[in-house]
Write a protein that holds these residues in place. Structure first.
Motif, PDB file in Angstrom:
ATOM      1  N   ALA A 279      62.854  12.868  99.156  1.00 42.51           N
ATOM      2  CA  ALA A 279      63.808  12.252 100.079  1.00 42.51           C
ATOM      3  C   ALA A 279      63.895  13.021 101.400  1.00 42.51           C
ATOM      4  N   GLU A 280      63.942  14.346 101.335  1.00 42.18           N
ATOM      5  CA  GLU A 280      64.030  15.151 102.557  1.00 42.18           C
ATOM      6  C   GLU A 280      62.748  15.032 103.373  1.00 42.18           C
ATOM      7  N   ALA A 281      61.607  15.078 102.706  1.00 37.99           N
ATOM      8  CA  ALA A 281      60.334  14.930 103.426  1.00 37.99           C
ATOM      9  C   ALA A 281      60.243  13.548 104.070  1.00 37.99           C
ATOM     10  N   GLN A 282      60.670  12.516 103.377  1.00 36.03           N
ATOM     11  CA  GLN A 282      60.614  11.168 103.953  1.00 36.03           C
ATOM     12  C   GLN A 282      61.518  11.067 105.175  1.00 36.03           C
ATOM     13  N   ARG A 283      62.697  11.658 105.102  1.00 41.93           N
ATOM     14  CA  ARG A 283      63.607  11.646 106.256  1.00 41.93           C
ATOM     15  C   ARG A 283      62.943  12.292 107.463  1.00 41.93           C
ATOM     16  N   LEU A 284      62.338  13.439 107.255  1.00 41.21           N
ATOM     17  CA  LEU A 284      61.678  14.149 108.355  1.00 41.21           C
ATOM     18  C   LEU A 284      60.471  13.368 108.882  1.00 41.21           C
ATOM     19  N   LEU A 285      59.701  12.786 107.994  1.00 42.72           N
ATOM     20  CA  LEU A 285      58.558  11.967 108.423  1.00 42.72           C
ATOM     21  C   LEU A 285      59.039  10.792 109.265  1.00 42.72           C
ATOM     22  N   ASP A 286      60.093  10.129 108.810  1.00 36.89           N
ATOM     23  CA  ASP A 286      60.640   8.980 109.549  1.00 36.89           C
ATOM     24  C   ASP A 286      61.157   9.383 110.923  1.00 36.89           C
ATOM     25  N   GLU A 287      61.628  10.624 111.052  1.00 42.39           N
ATOM     26  CA  GLU A 287      62.117  11.135 112.342  1.00 42.39           C
ATOM     27  C   GLU A 287      60.974  11.621 113.235  1.00 42.39           C
ATOM     28  N   GLY A 288      59.731  11.482 112.774  1.00 33.06           N
ATOM     29  CA  GLY A 288      58.592  11.938 113.562  1.00 33.06           C
ATOM     30  C   GLY A 288      58.405  13.445 113.518  1.00 33.06           C
ATOM     31  N   LYS A 289      58.793  14.071 112.415  1.00 31.46           N
ATOM     32  CA  LYS A 289      58.698  15.525 112.265  1.00 31.46           C
ATOM     33  C   LYS A 289      57.825  15.898 111.051  1.00 31.46           C
ATOM     34  N   PRO A 290      56.547  15.514 111.093  1.00 29.59           N
ATOM     35  CA  PRO A 290      55.699  15.803 109.931  1.00 29.59           C
ATOM     36  C   PRO A 290      55.473  17.294 109.698  1.00 29.59           C
ATOM     37  N   PHE A 291      55.495  18.112 110.755  1.00 28.59           N
ATOM     38  CA  PHE A 291      55.353  19.552 110.577  1.00 28.59           C
ATOM     39  C   PHE A 291      56.489  20.077 109.696  1.00 28.59           C
ATOM     40  N   HIS A 292      57.676  19.588 109.935  1.00 26.93           N
ATOM     41  CA  HIS A 292      58.845  20.024 109.183  1.00 26.93           C
ATOM     42  C   HIS A 292      58.811  19.464 107.756  1.00 26.93           C
ATOM     43  N   ALA A 293      58.282  18.244 107.585  1.00 31.99           N
ATOM     44  CA  ALA A 293      58.110  17.686 106.247  1.00 31.99           C
ATOM     45  C   ALA A 293      57.120  18.534 105.446  1.00 31.99           C
ATOM     46  N   HIS A 294      56.099  19.032 106.126  1.00 29.46           N
ATOM     47  CA  HIS A 294      55.127  19.911 105.468  1.00 29.46           C
ATOM     48  C   HIS A 294      55.828  21.133 104.873  1.00 29.46           C
ATOM     49  N   GLU A 295      56.823  21.655 105.575  1.00 30.55           N
ATOM     50  CA  GLU A 295      57.553  22.817 105.066  1.00 30.55           C
ATOM     51  C   GLU A 295      58.286  22.474 103.768  1.00 30.55           C
ATOM     52  N   VAL A 296      58.828  21.270 103.689  1.00 29.61           N
ATOM     53  CA  VAL A 296      59.518  20.834 102.463  1.00 29.61           C
ATOM     54  C   VAL A 296      58.515  20.734 101.318  1.00 29.61           C
ATOM     55  N   PHE A 297      57.364  20.111 101.581  1.00 25.88           N
ATOM     56  CA  PHE A 297      56.328  20.004 100.547  1.00 25.88           C
ATOM     57  C   PHE A 297      55.822  21.388 100.137  1.00 25.88           C
ATOM     58  N   GLU A 298      55.710  22.289 101.096  1.00 26.39           N
ATOM     59  CA  GLU A 298      55.245  23.639 100.780  1.00 26.39           C
ATOM     60  C   GLU A 298      56.234  24.351  99.868  1.00 26.39           C
ATOM     61  N   ASP A 299      57.523  24.176 100.122  1.00 21.39           N
ATOM     62  CA  ASP A 299      58.524  24.768  99.226  1.00 21.39           C
ATOM     63  C   ASP A 299      58.371  24.211  97.811  1.00 21.39           C
ATOM     64  N   ALA A 300      58.150  22.895  97.690  1.00 19.38           N
ATOM     65  CA  ALA A 300      57.984  22.281  96.367  1.00 19.38           C
ATOM     66  C   ALA A 300      56.723  22.813  95.694  1.00 19.38           C
ATOM     67  N   TRP A 301      55.673  22.983  96.477  1.00 17.26           N
ATOM     68  CA  TRP A 301      54.405  23.497  95.961  1.00 17.26           C
ATOM     69  C   TRP A 301      54.583  24.919  95.431  1.00 17.26           C
ATOM     70  N   LYS A 302      55.327  25.743  96.151  1.00 20.80           N
ATOM     71  CA  LYS A 302      55.480  27.135  95.759  1.00 20.80           C
ATOM     72  C   LYS A 302      56.507  27.352  94.654  1.00 20.80           C
ATOM     73  N   SER A 303      57.504  26.463  94.554  1.00 19.33           N
ATOM     74  CA  SER A 303      58.573  26.685  93.581  1.00 19.33           C
ATOM     75  C   SER A 303      58.498  25.754  92.376  1.00 19.33           C
ATOM     76  N   GLY A 304      57.664  24.730  92.454  1.00 16.32           N
ATOM     77  CA  GLY A 304      57.602  23.752  91.374  1.00 16.32           C
ATOM     78  C   GLY A 304      56.768  24.211  90.195  1.00 16.32           C
ATOM     79  N   PRO A 305      56.732  23.377  89.174  1.00 17.52           N
ATOM     80  CA  PRO A 305      55.937  23.724  88.001  1.00 17.52           C
ATOM     81  C   PRO A 305      54.440  23.769  88.341  1.00 17.52           C
TER      82      PRO A 305
END
Length: 176
Positions: free
Chosen positions: A60-86
Motif C-alpha cells: 500500500a505504501e509503495a503504491q501510494r508513492l508510485l501514484d505520486e510519481g515517487k518511484p525512487f521512494h517506493a524503491h526504499e519501501v520495497f528495499e525495507d521489505a526485502w531486507k526485513s521480510g522472510p
C-alpha cells in the motif's frame, strides 16, 4: 581545516553526513525522483530507512508513492521489505525494488538504465512467481511483469524522452 569532500566542494570531509553509528549518509534534500538537490534546497520528504511493515502495508505504501510519481521512494519501501521480510520472499521484494528503480530511471530519461532495470526486475518477479501462490499479498504479479516489459519497450522506442512516473506507475494489485 579538513580536506574537501569530492562530491561537494563547499563541505569538508569532517562535515560529511553521518548517521548515529558513524556511517556515511547523504542528508542532501532530494527531488521526487531521488535526485540530490543542493544543501538548503527544499526537497520532498525522504522515506525513513529500516522500517519493518507488514507486507500489505509495504504494498500500500509503495503504491501510494508510485501514484505520486515517487518511484525512487517506493524503491526504499520495497528495499525495507526485502531486507526485513522472510527469506523466501526476498527475491520478490528485490525484484519489485528493481522495477521501481527502473521506473525512476525511465522518468529521468535514462533509456539504458530504465529498460535494463525494468527487464531485470520483471525477470526476478516472474522467476519468483513460478514457485509461489497466486497474488501474494494481493499483488498481481503477471500484470506487474507485463507492465514492466511494456514500459521497457516504450522507453527504448522513446529515445530518452522521460516518462511521467505517476501516470505510468504500475497497479500492484491490478486495479486503478
Amino acid at each position: 581545516m579538513g580536506s574537501m569532500d569530492s562530491t561537494s566542494p563547499d563541505r569538508t570531509a569532517a562535515a560529511r553526513d553521518r548517521d548515529t553509528e558513524g556511517r556515511a549518509r547523504n542528508a542532501r534534500p532530494r527531488d521526487g525522483l531521488g535526485r540530490p538537490l543542493p544543501y538548503g534546497a527544499e526537497g520532498v520528504p525522504r522515506q525513513p530507512e529500516g522500517v519493518v511493515r507488514q507486507p500489505e502495508e509495504s504494498v500500500a505504501e509503495a503504491q501510494r508513492l508510485l501514484d505520486e510519481g515517487k518511484p525512487f521512494h517506493a524503491h526504499e519501501v520495497f528495499e525495507d521489505a526485502w531486507k526485513s521480510g522472510p527469506e523466501e520472499e526476498r527475491e520478490l521484494w528485490r525484484g519489485l525494488a528493481q522495477l521501481a528503480v527502473g521506473l525512476t530511471h525511465a522518468a529521468r530519461g535514462n533509456v539504458t538504465g530504465g529498460a535494463r532495470l525494468l527487464r531485470r526486475g520483471s525477470g526476478a518477479v516472474e522467476e519468483w512467481a513460478a514457485g509461489a501462490a497466486p497474488r501474494p499479498h494481493g499483488i498481481d504479479l503477471p500484470g506487474v511483469v507485463a507492465w514492466a516489459r511494456g514500459l521497457a519497450a516504450e522507453v527504448e522506442r522513446g529515445g530518452g524522452v522521460p516518462v511521467d512516473a505517476g501516470a505510468r506507475a504500475p497497479r500492484l494489485r491490478g486495479v486503478r
